[in-house]
Write a protein that holds these residues in place. Sequence first.
Motif, PDB file in Angstrom:
ATOM      1  N   ASP A   1       0.832  -1.222   0.000  1.00  0.00           N
ATOM      2  CA  ASP A   1       0.000   0.000   0.000  1.00  0.00           C
ATOM      3  C   ASP A   1       0.861   1.265   0.000  1.00  0.00           C
ATOM      4  O   ASP A   1       0.607   2.204   0.746  1.00  0.00           O
ATOM      5  N   GLY A   2       1.927   1.215  -0.795  1.00  0.00           N
ATOM      6  CA  GLY A   2       2.739   2.426  -0.960  1.00  0.00           C
ATOM      7  C   GLY A   2       3.692   2.716   0.183  1.00  0.00           C
ATOM      8  O   GLY A   2       4.294   3.787   0.230  1.00  0.00           O
ATOM      9  N   ARG A   3       3.836   1.769   1.108  1.00  0.00           N
ATOM     10  CA  ARG A   3       4.782   2.004   2.208  1.00  0.00           C
ATOM     11  C   ARG A   3       5.697   0.807   2.402  1.00  0.00           C
ATOM     12  O   ARG A   3       5.211  -0.338   2.448  1.00  0.00           O
ATOM     13  N   TYR A   4       6.983   1.080   2.531  1.00  0.00           N
ATOM     14  CA  TYR A   4       7.949  -0.012   2.709  1.00  0.00           C
ATOM     15  C   TYR A   4       7.985  -0.452   4.167  1.00  0.00           C
ATOM     16  O   TYR A   4       7.993   0.385   5.076  1.00  0.00           O
ATOM     17  N   GLU A   5       8.029  -1.757   4.337  1.00  0.00           N
ATOM     18  CA  GLU A   5       8.157  -2.307   5.697  1.00  0.00           C
ATOM     19  C   GLU A   5       9.495  -1.871   6.286  1.00  0.00           C
ATOM     20  O   GLU A   5      10.502  -1.792   5.574  1.00  0.00           O
ATOM     21  N   GLY A   6       9.488  -1.642   7.577  1.00  0.00           N
ATOM     22  CA  GLY A   6      10.737  -1.348   8.271  1.00  0.00           C
ATOM     23  C   GLY A   6      11.141   0.108   8.236  1.00  0.00           C
ATOM     24  O   GLY A   6      12.227   0.455   8.695  1.00  0.00           O
ATOM     25  N   VAL A   7      10.306   0.974   7.683  1.00  0.00           N
ATOM     26  CA  VAL A   7      10.634   2.407   7.644  1.00  0.00           C
ATOM     27  C   VAL A   7       9.673   3.150   8.572  1.00  0.00           C
ATOM     28  O   VAL A   7       8.479   2.877   8.568  1.00  0.00           O
ATOM     29  N   THR A   8      10.207   4.071   9.357  1.00  0.00           N
ATOM     30  CA  THR A   8       9.338   4.973  10.118  1.00  0.00           C
ATOM     31  C   THR A   8       9.040   6.174   9.237  1.00  0.00           C
ATOM     32  O   THR A   8       9.968   6.878   8.825  1.00  0.00           O
ATOM     33  N   TYR A   9       7.784   6.359   8.905  1.00  0.00           N
ATOM     34  CA  TYR A   9       7.397   7.497   8.065  1.00  0.00           C
ATOM     35  C   TYR A   9       7.062   8.679   8.951  1.00  0.00           C
ATOM     36  O   TYR A   9       6.256   8.560   9.884  1.00  0.00           O
ATOM     37  N   LEU A  10       7.677   9.796   8.674  1.00  0.00           N
ATOM     38  CA  LEU A  10       7.436  11.029   9.439  1.00  0.00           C
ATOM     39  C   LEU A  10       6.390  11.829   8.668  1.00  0.00           C
ATOM     40  O   LEU A  10       6.694  12.444   7.636  1.00  0.00           O
ATOM     41  N   GLU A  11       5.166  11.798   9.164  1.00  0.00           N
ATOM     42  CA  GLU A  11       4.062  12.337   8.369  1.00  0.00           C
ATOM     43  C   GLU A  11       4.016  13.865   8.425  1.00  0.00           C
ATOM     44  O   GLU A  11       4.038  14.450   9.500  1.00  0.00           O
ATOM     45  N   ALA A  12       3.947  14.463   7.247  1.00  0.00           N
ATOM     46  CA  ALA A  12       3.817  15.919   7.124  1.00  0.00           C
ATOM     47  C   ALA A  12       2.423  16.200   6.578  1.00  0.00           C
ATOM     48  O   ALA A  12       2.130  15.880   5.420  1.00  0.00           O
ATOM     49  N   THR A  13       1.592  16.765   7.414  1.00  0.00           N
ATOM     50  CA  THR A  13       0.171  16.928   7.077  1.00  0.00           C
ATOM     51  C   THR A  13      -0.269  18.357   7.393  1.00  0.00           C
ATOM     52  O   THR A  13       0.446  19.101   8.071  1.00  0.00           O
ATOM     53  N   PRO A  14      -1.484  18.717   6.963  1.00  0.00           N
ATOM     54  CA  PRO A  14      -1.977  20.059   7.334  1.00  0.00           C
ATOM     55  C   PRO A  14      -1.994  20.231   8.852  1.00  0.00           C
ATOM     56  O   PRO A  14      -1.753  21.332   9.362  1.00  0.00           O
ATOM     57  N   ALA A  15      -2.242  19.139   9.592  1.00  0.00           N
ATOM     58  CA  ALA A  15      -2.366  19.246  11.056  1.00  0.00           C
ATOM     59  C   ALA A  15      -1.061  19.691  11.714  1.00  0.00           C
ATOM     60  O   ALA A  15      -1.084  20.406  12.716  1.00  0.00           O
ATOM     61  N   ASN A  16       0.091  19.272  11.183  1.00  0.00           N
ATOM     62  CA  ASN A  16       1.365  19.717  11.797  1.00  0.00           C
ATOM     63  C   ASN A  16       2.067  20.778  10.948  1.00  0.00           C
ATOM     64  O   ASN A  16       3.271  21.019  11.110  1.00  0.00           O
ATOM     65  N   GLY A  17       1.292  21.406  10.046  1.00  0.00           N
ATOM     66  CA  GLY A  17       1.895  22.467   9.208  1.00  0.00           C
ATOM     67  C   GLY A  17       2.973  21.912   8.298  1.00  0.00           C
ATOM     68  O   GLY A  17       3.864  22.631   7.889  1.00  0.00           O
ATOM     69  N   TYR A  18       2.895  20.620   7.992  1.00  0.00           N
ATOM     70  CA  TYR A  18       3.847  19.920   7.109  1.00  0.00           C
ATOM     71  C   TYR A  18       5.267  19.862   7.679  1.00  0.00           C
ATOM     72  O   TYR A  18       6.227  19.648   6.952  1.00  0.00           O
ATOM     73  N   VAL A  19       5.386  20.053   8.987  1.00  0.00           N
ATOM     74  CA  VAL A  19       6.671  19.829   9.668  1.00  0.00           C
ATOM     75  C   VAL A  19       6.471  18.620  10.582  1.00  0.00           C
ATOM     76  O   VAL A  19       5.736  18.696  11.566  1.00  0.00           O
ATOM     77  N   PRO A  20       7.077  17.476  10.236  1.00  0.00           N
ATOM     78  CA  PRO A  20       6.792  16.244  10.984  1.00  0.00           C
ATOM     79  C   PRO A  20       7.113  16.358  12.470  1.00  0.00           C
ATOM     80  O   PRO A  20       8.032  17.078  12.865  1.00  0.00           O
ATOM     81  N   ASP A  21       6.332  15.626  13.256  1.00  0.00           N
ATOM     82  CA  ASP A  21       6.597  15.543  14.694  1.00  0.00           C
ATOM     83  C   ASP A  21       7.803  14.637  14.926  1.00  0.00           C
ATOM     84  O   ASP A  21       8.147  13.806  14.078  1.00  0.00           O
ATOM     85  N   LEU A  22       8.401  14.761  16.098  1.00  0.00           N
ATOM     86  CA  LEU A  22       9.515  13.871  16.466  1.00  0.00           C
ATOM     87  C   LEU A  22       9.016  12.435  16.512  1.00  0.00           C
ATOM     88  O   LEU A  22       7.848  12.190  16.835  1.00  0.00           O
ATOM     89  N   PRO A  23       9.872  11.461  16.198  1.00  0.00           N
ATOM     90  CA  PRO A  23       9.413  10.062  16.181  1.00  0.00           C
ATOM     91  C   PRO A  23       8.987   9.598  17.573  1.00  0.00           C
ATOM     92  O   PRO A  23       9.615   9.967  18.573  1.00  0.00           O
ATOM     93  N   ALA A  24       7.950   8.780  17.591  1.00  0.00           N
ATOM     94  CA  ALA A  24       7.454   8.271  18.875  1.00  0.00           C
ATOM     95  C   ALA A  24       8.390   7.168  19.389  1.00  0.00           C
ATOM     96  O   ALA A  24       8.580   7.003  20.590  1.00  0.00           O
ATOM     97  N   ALA A  25       8.984   6.383  18.459  1.00  0.00           N
ATOM     98  CA  ALA A  25       9.893   5.295  18.842  1.00  0.00           C
ATOM     99  C   ALA A  25      11.298   5.655  18.359  1.00  0.00           C
ATOM    100  O   ALA A  25      11.447   6.446  17.435  1.00  0.00           O
ATOM    101  N   PRO A  26      12.333   5.055  18.983  1.00  0.00           N
ATOM    102  CA  PRO A  26      13.707   5.425  18.576  1.00  0.00           C
ATOM    103  C   PRO A  26      14.010   5.073  17.122  1.00  0.00           C
ATOM    104  O   PRO A  26      13.552   4.038  16.623  1.00  0.00           O
ATOM    105  N   VAL A  27      14.748   5.955  16.463  1.00  0.00           N
ATOM    106  CA  VAL A  27      15.279   5.681  15.115  1.00  0.00           C
ATOM    107  C   VAL A  27      16.739   6.132  15.119  1.00  0.00           C
ATOM    108  O   VAL A  27      17.162   6.865  16.020  1.00  0.00           O
ATOM    109  N   ASP A  28      17.495   5.707  14.108  1.00  0.00           N
ATOM    110  CA  ASP A  28      18.925   6.016  14.082  1.00  0.00           C
ATOM    111  C   ASP A  28      19.294   7.044  13.013  1.00  0.00           C
ATOM    112  O   ASP A  28      20.209   7.834  13.203  1.00  0.00           O
ATOM    113  N   LEU A  29      18.609   6.970  11.882  1.00  0.00           N
ATOM    114  CA  LEU A  29      18.948   7.837  10.748  1.00  0.00           C
ATOM    115  C   LEU A  29      17.687   8.558  10.309  1.00  0.00           C
ATOM    116  O   LEU A  29      16.681   7.924   9.996  1.00  0.00           O
ATOM    117  N   ILE A  30      17.775   9.907  10.277  1.00  0.00           N
ATOM    118  CA  ILE A  30      16.594  10.728  10.003  1.00  0.00           C
ATOM    119  C   ILE A  30      16.892  11.642   8.824  1.00  0.00           C
ATOM    120  O   ILE A  30      17.894  12.372   8.846  1.00  0.00           O
TER     121      ILE A  30
END
Length: 406
Positions: free
Chosen positions: A150-179
């Motif tokens: 469905d258009g999303r790769y497994e194993g990737v954390t997607y940082l969603e940019a939407t009208p609700a956050n002014g298209y600036v993604p929120d910080l990840p909820a779970a740890p990630v290493d490369l952003i």
Amino acid sequence: MIKINENYLKLEADYLFASVASRVREFEQKNPGRELVWMGIGDVTQPLPPACIVAFHRAVAELAQRQSFRGYGPSAGYGFLREAIARHDFQARGADISADEVFVSDGAKCDSANVQELFARELRLAIPDPVYPVYLESNVMAGRTGVARDGRYEGVTYLEATPANGYVPDLPAAPVDLIYLCFPNNPTGATATREQLGNWVDWARANRALILFDAAYESYIRDPDLPHSIYEIPGAQQVAIEFRSYSKSAGFTGVRCAYTVVPAACTAYTADGAPVALRELWRRRQDTKSNGVSYPVQRAAEALYGAEGQRQVRALTDGYLANAACALDALGRLGYRCSGGSNSPYIWLQVEGDSWTFFDRLLQRHGVVCTPGAGFGRCGEHHVRLSAFSSLAHTREAMRRMAGMH
Ligand code: PLP
């Protein structure tokens, strides 16, 4: 038997620009003589600044003489350009970057695609949605993701940019290493404030993560409060690599020149937790895999930092920003909600229904070509991207035609 890298088979078809091109071709065949207005392109249209042309000619003339001929240059770029970059693009803005932390290359595309070679395959990856597709696809090729569903790769954390956050993604909820972050953003045109970037830097420091910051559209920033570089944020040098390009600032999309900054303090870790300086790894990679950028191109880029060059770059980007302002004003009056268009050459338009339906309607009924947002990620749905890289006359004509949709 020669075997392939099967990760390439996970790549989704190059759907976006191929589909746009084929739909436009079909339209042109059915409507010969109907003039299209292109508002979708991400390429520039204005010629090179005259200061570059002078420097180019001079450098080519040097190559024509035995005494001044140059062969291979340093793979990280000539000192004259690296010094000019460090002084003008960073030190002048209070960012403590020196020439030996700057690596000249032939594109922010290749650098942002290649940099992932420095990191372990098993890392946790965070990529904005929507965004420039190169970050994701280079990691797919390297085997850092599962398959796409469905258009999303497994194993990737997607940082969603939407009208609700002014298209600036929120910080990840779970740890990630490369952003990966990109501001001003392609395609949303969103910019990040000092405070927002500061939150990312603090988060990366706390989590021993690394930010890959793509500032390819930095030259469109006019708001004096917005940071141009992530290194204007205290503490960023330890946790961020930055990509810059002359493609959109000076029309170098065909000439090819860009650079990547890897500060001496920027650190990643071995499996045992031992710190490693990323600058040395990137230098090593470039030494092995690149022979740098041609001498005349680097002289042309250097010329952008002279007084004339600076004025001409400003005029060039001001011209594109004037197109964006014209479009933004007209779209606002038509009742559209938009992001970008100031401090960015892209306007990200919320549309009703799905973005391909809007694209088709705009093309079929009005002969205007835009870029459907769905091609940039799932969160791009219900949006289209308009670019300011055409002429003011074309922008006005596109807006006149879009007014006819209502
Ligand atoms: N980064 C972003 C966000 C872009 O949109 C583009 C080009 O469209 C690039 C990088 C590519 O830059 P370059 O022409 O230097 O390869």
